[in-house]
Design a protein around this motif. Structure first.
Motif, short mmCIF file in Angstrom:
data_model
loop_
_atom_site.label_atom_id
_atom_site.label_comp_id
_atom_site.label_asym_id
_atom_site.label_seq_id
_atom_site.Cartn_x
_atom_site.Cartn_y
_atom_site.Cartn_z
N MET A 1 -194.08 4.55 24.09
CA MET A 1 -193.62 5.23 22.87
C MET A 1 -192.27 4.65 22.42
N ASN A 3 -188.59 4.63 20.84
CA ASN A 3 -187.50 5.62 20.73
C ASN A 3 -186.90 5.49 19.33
N SER A 18 -189.34 8.83 12.12
CA SER A 18 -189.72 9.13 13.49
C SER A 18 -191.07 9.87 13.54
N ASN A 24 -190.27 8.86 20.08
CA ASN A 24 -189.44 9.75 20.89
C ASN A 24 -188.12 9.91 20.14
N VAL A 26 -184.53 10.90 19.34
CA VAL A 26 -183.32 11.26 20.09
C VAL A 26 -182.22 11.60 19.09
N GLY A 44 -180.55 13.39 24.28
CA GLY A 44 -181.90 13.10 24.75
C GLY A 44 -181.88 11.79 25.48
N SER A 47 -186.17 5.59 26.58
CA SER A 47 -186.97 4.88 27.58
C SER A 47 -186.66 3.40 27.45
N THR A 51 -186.15 0.55 20.82
CA THR A 51 -185.42 1.65 20.15
C THR A 51 -185.11 1.25 18.71
#
Ligand code: R5P
Length: 290
Positions: A1, A3, A18, A24, A26, A44, A47, A51
């Protein structure tokens, strides 16, 4: 997934990108100290995956820029790839040395984003592509023109004519006109490099009389260019004046001055949130990220 971090300047746009990416998300929390310094706290975990950082670089430009760099640097500690989405990239107009001794700020930005750890930057309708040549990372300039045209199609403006306020924006106006199925013209604008004042140098135009005009530009800052173009077009006896732009900075009371000059409606995208930013570009940005 993937970020996704939404910076403070692009919270809503970041959230909507998003959602579409099923990323994910954040959250980032911003604190500005009394001396103007900023401190960001991520709410948050990231991973190792890619990103995406969404942060438009509009005023306060330097603060929003430092925040974007800080987010990149932090994300790079965990993520193997960091992509910056800066729909409006401040400094884009400083892409070359216009007067001797001027610093080419876009070159500095290129060095900063690379140094912080970004591998790609996505921008929307950048003022000139020359600016991106200074970046030694991947770059992508996304067009919001389809989103803007589709908004204007719903307005059903009769007998429209597309106008670029300057020769630099001629291709943009041509593209808008082709998608919108109309004709276009580009005015001759001259800007004094020292004072920043603009003048329209175009002679009288027959084809403007009685037409509803849509001035298409990449951005509005002080409104000077739009106001000069509107006054000129009104003298040519056009009907209503609409403005379509990607980035509406509308510095100080630019919006009031633009309306006062005779513009009926200003339409911009949500690259910069504000009263005129009614066109959502999140879908278009998602396509570029994927
Ligand atoms: C300049 O060539 C740009 O395309 C815009 O027309 C200009 O930057 C807008 O600035 P202002 O609103 O201050 O005239």
């Amino acid at each position: 997934m993937i970020n996704l971090i939404a910076g403070s300047s692009s919270e809503d746009l970041g959230k909507s990108i998003s959602k579409k990416l099923k990323a994910n998300f954040v959250k980032s929390e911003l604190k500005i100290f009394p001396d103007g310094e900023c401190k960001i706290t991520l709410k948050g975990n990231l991973s190792k995956n890619k990103t995406v950082i969404v942060q438009s670089i509009y005023p306060p430009v330097d603060s929003n820029l430092v925040q974007a760099l800080a987010l990149v640097s932090k994300a790079k500690e965990t993520s193997n790839e960091v992509i910056v989405v800066a729909p409006y990239l401040g400094y884009a107009r400083q892409d070359r040395e216009f007067l001797p001794g001027e610093i080419v700020s876009m070159k500095v930005l290129g060095q900063l984003f690379k140094g912080a750890g970004a591998s790609k930057i996505i921008v929307v309708d950048i003022h000139s592509k020359i600016g991106l040549k200074h970046f030694k990372i991947k770059t992508e300039n996304v067009s919001a023109i389809y989103d803007l045209v589709s908004y204007f199609q719903k307005l059903r403006i009769k007998n429209p004519l597309i106008i670029s306020p300057d020769q630099g924006g001629k291709e943009r106006a041509k593209q808008f006109a082709q998608i919108y199925d109309s004709d276009y013209i580009a005015l001759n604008k001259q800007r004094d490099r020292k004072t920043g004042k603009v003048k329209i140098k175009t002679e009288g135009l027959n084809q403007v009389q009685g037409r509803n005009v849509i001035i298409v530009d990449d951005m509005i800052s002080t409104g000077g260019s739009i106001i000069k173009a509107t006054k000129f077009l009104k003298k040519q006896k056009c009907k209503r004046v609409f403005v379509a732009c990607t980035h509406a900075l509308l510095i100080n009371d630019a919006e009031r001055k633009i309306k006062k000059s005779g513009v009926s409606k200003v339409v911009s995208t949500n690259s910069i949130p504000g009263k005129t930013s009614v066109v959502d570009i999140s879908k278009t940005i998602v396509k570029a990220i994927k």
